[in-house]
Design a protein around this motif. Sequence first.
Motif, PDB file in Angstrom:
ATOM      1  N   LYS A 219      89.722  56.325  26.778  1.00  0.00           N
ATOM      2  CA  LYS A 219      89.587  55.935  25.371  1.00  0.00           C
ATOM      3  C   LYS A 219      88.248  56.361  24.771  1.00  0.00           C
ATOM      4  O   LYS A 219      88.181  56.735  23.593  1.00  0.00           O
ATOM      5  CB  LYS A 219      89.717  54.410  25.268  1.00  0.00           C
ATOM      6  CG  LYS A 219      89.552  53.838  23.866  1.00  0.00           C
ATOM      7  CD  LYS A 219      90.744  54.119  22.990  1.00  0.00           C
ATOM      8  CE  LYS A 219      90.611  53.400  21.656  1.00  0.00           C
ATOM      9  NZ  LYS A 219      91.769  53.619  20.773  1.00  0.00           N
ATOM     10  N   THR A 220      87.178  56.316  25.553  1.00  0.00           N
ATOM     11  CA  THR A 220      85.831  56.423  24.967  1.00  0.00           C
ATOM     12  C   THR A 220      85.080  57.698  25.319  1.00  0.00           C
ATOM     13  O   THR A 220      83.940  57.874  24.893  1.00  0.00           O
ATOM     14  CB  THR A 220      84.967  55.213  25.380  1.00  0.00           C
ATOM     15  OG1 THR A 220      84.727  55.254  26.803  1.00  0.00           O
ATOM     16  CG2 THR A 220      85.661  53.908  25.029  1.00  0.00           C
TER      17      THR A 220
ATOM     18  N   ASN B 136      84.764  53.112  19.585  1.00  0.00           N
ATOM     19  CA  ASN B 136      84.534  54.496  19.152  1.00  0.00           C
ATOM     20  C   ASN B 136      83.988  54.560  17.730  1.00  0.00           C
ATOM     21  O   ASN B 136      83.106  55.376  17.431  1.00  0.00           O
ATOM     22  CB  ASN B 136      85.829  55.311  19.253  1.00  0.00           C
ATOM     23  CG  ASN B 136      86.211  55.606  20.697  1.00  0.00           C
ATOM     24  OD1 ASN B 136      85.391  55.464  21.613  1.00  0.00           O
ATOM     25  ND2 ASN B 136      87.450  56.007  20.913  1.00  0.00           N
TER      26      ASN B 136
ATOM     27  N   MET C   2      88.114  47.696  22.633  1.00  0.00           N
ATOM     28  CA  MET C   2      88.562  49.077  22.828  1.00  0.00           C
ATOM     29  C   MET C   2      88.954  49.736  21.516  1.00  0.00           C
ATOM     30  O   MET C   2      88.806  50.952  21.344  1.00  0.00           O
ATOM     31  CB  MET C   2      89.726  49.115  23.821  1.00  0.00           C
ATOM     32  CG  MET C   2      89.351  48.666  25.228  1.00  0.00           C
ATOM     33  SD  MET C   2      88.102  49.711  26.025  1.00  0.00           S
ATOM     34  CE  MET C   2      89.131  51.086  26.555  1.00  0.00           C
ATOM     35  N   ASN C   3      89.432  48.940  20.564  1.00  0.00           N
ATOM     36  CA  ASN C   3      89.796  49.480  19.252  1.00  0.00           C
ATOM     37  C   ASN C   3      88.581  49.737  18.362  1.00  0.00           C
ATOM     38  O   ASN C   3      88.636  50.557  17.451  1.00  0.00           O
ATOM     39  CB  ASN C   3      90.756  48.526  18.529  1.00  0.00           C
ATOM     40  CG  ASN C   3      92.154  48.549  19.122  1.00  0.00           C
ATOM     41  OD1 ASN C   3      92.590  49.569  19.657  1.00  0.00           O
ATOM     42  ND2 ASN C   3      92.856  47.434  19.049  1.00  0.00           N
TER      43      ASN C   3
END
Length: 259
Positions: free
Chosen positions: A220-221, A154, A150-151
């Motif tokens: 998040k994305t 992007n 998740m980090n």
Amino acid sequence: MESLTQKDVNKLNSNKGLKAILSKPFNLEKAIRYVDYGRKLKKLQVELIRLQTWGINNDERIIIILEGRDAAGKGGAIRRMTERINPRHMRIVALPKPNEDEKGQWYFQRYVEQFPKAGEIVFFDRSWYNRAVVEPVNGFCTKEEHDIFMNQVNDFERMILESGIRLVKIYMSINKKEQEKRFKEIVNNPLKQWKITPVDLKAQELWDDYTDYKRAMFSKTNTAISPWKVIRANRKTIARINVINHVLKSIPYDKDTVV
């Protein structure tokens, strides 16, 4: 349904109309919708050929990701997009679970190896987003691995876009009742039973967990440079039309390209 118009009669007198009428159970309204769907699909498939021809002529590299719950219709939508375009300049990628060598690599590496060459479109039937939802829900990755993904995702997609690759992300959404219905249809169809996996069999039980991770993924994305398009997919035919329309709108191809 109300009285048939001459236009409706003409539709039903076509090959597709007669085929729909003869299908079971008999339903005139459904037969007319099927003919309309076929006509819309044909027009959109011509545009997909134009898009691909433009991409070949201009050395474009295009990635189209389809994500969604099990039985959401990802494979069917990809088949409709690819059945008329040039097979030499496109690929469908549906990777199995990673082997031992791949488990020791950077998570994104095996996906990068499938990226398009100049003039090619690659369709991902599920993608690196397995680690956003499917893997954590089913215990196939650790919390740390999920957090790292998740980090990184992007920045990973930013690099994809900055390299000149065009990226389209589509999520096909169905409700719980429709998923259950489709699972039953698959189980009862000997030509489709191979589609059911142990992960599929747990999907209804884990519905809420999938929902939580899906929401976190979108939060998040769903970025300005790499947004998600959610397609409501309870009606397969409408979903396929909407998927193709979104792809055509997302890529600025030359609509006057000769095919």
